[in-house]
Motif scaffolding. Structure first.
Motif: not given
Length: 214
Positions: A116-117, A182-184
């Motif tokens: 999602v962006w 993001a990292p995850d």
């Protein structure tokens, strides 16, 4: 006002796929058969876009800049999803709801890839990173599809070919995937192949949807 887009690939048993087929498959076919969409696809296949970092702010002759702007706009319209597929999310009077009847059907994160962006499109970055030859190996139309378990198994070799890279190819693809994870977050270069492999192993079908959610 900005937009928020989502590209989701969710796993379901064939009973659910059968329930969704009369709703999803005609919309995918209508999108695929749209002459404007076909023309945008042809333009991109015949002239893939250059490094995304050259799309703006790079000095060029006016004619060259105008041609690039037009090509980028056409590609963005292709990968943003059209009015037919958008009905999967917006809903119709007699159709299911993508959110409750598909995405929330099984809440296990292992059975879904979701990207999602805000003000961006996961599918656009994915297609640009892999190029038209690999993108053409995906079933359905521009990230939207519905497959039975047997079809998932049958298409897995094509998805393996589309998303298996040498180290050099992966580095080049990652440079052209402009999304800021993001990292995850699971990248668009990893999530679809994981989802296909897991669904094939579990005997599940897949529903892909490339839509605006806001």
């Amino acid at each position: 006002m900005g937009i928020t887009s989502a590209w989701a690939i969710s796993a379901h048993d064939d009973t659910v796929v059968g329930e969704l087929a009369p709703w999803v498959l005609p919309l995918v076919a209508a999108e695929r058969d749209d002459p404007q969409m076909q023309e945008r696809w042809r333009r991109w296949c015949e002239a893939p876009l250059p490094d995304h970092r050259t799309w703006s702010g790079t000095p060029a002759a006016p004619a060259e800049a105008a041609a690039l702007d037009a090509a980028v706009a056409s590609f963005q319209r292709l990968t943003a999803g059209g009015e037919h597929v958008q009905q999967l999310y917006d809903g119709t009077d007699d159709g299911p709801c993508l959110m409750s009847d598909v995405w929330e059907r099984d809440r296990s994160p292992e059975r879904m890839f979701l990207s999602v962006w805000s003000k961006d499109y996961a599918l656009a970055s994915f297609f640009h990173a892999v190029g038209p030859r690999r993108a053409a190996l995906l079933p359905g139309w521009c990230g939207t599809f519905l497959l039975t378990a047997a079809q998932v198994r049958a298409t897995l070799p094509d998805i393996e070919r589309a998303l298996s890279f040498t180290p050099e190819e992966r580095a080049a693809a990652e440079e052209q995937d402009w999304l800021d994870y993001a990292p995850d977050d699971e990248s668009v270069l990893a999530g679809p192949l994981r989802q296909w492999r897991q669904a094939a192993e579990a005997g599940l079908g897949l529903c892909g949807a490339n839509v605006h959610i806001r």
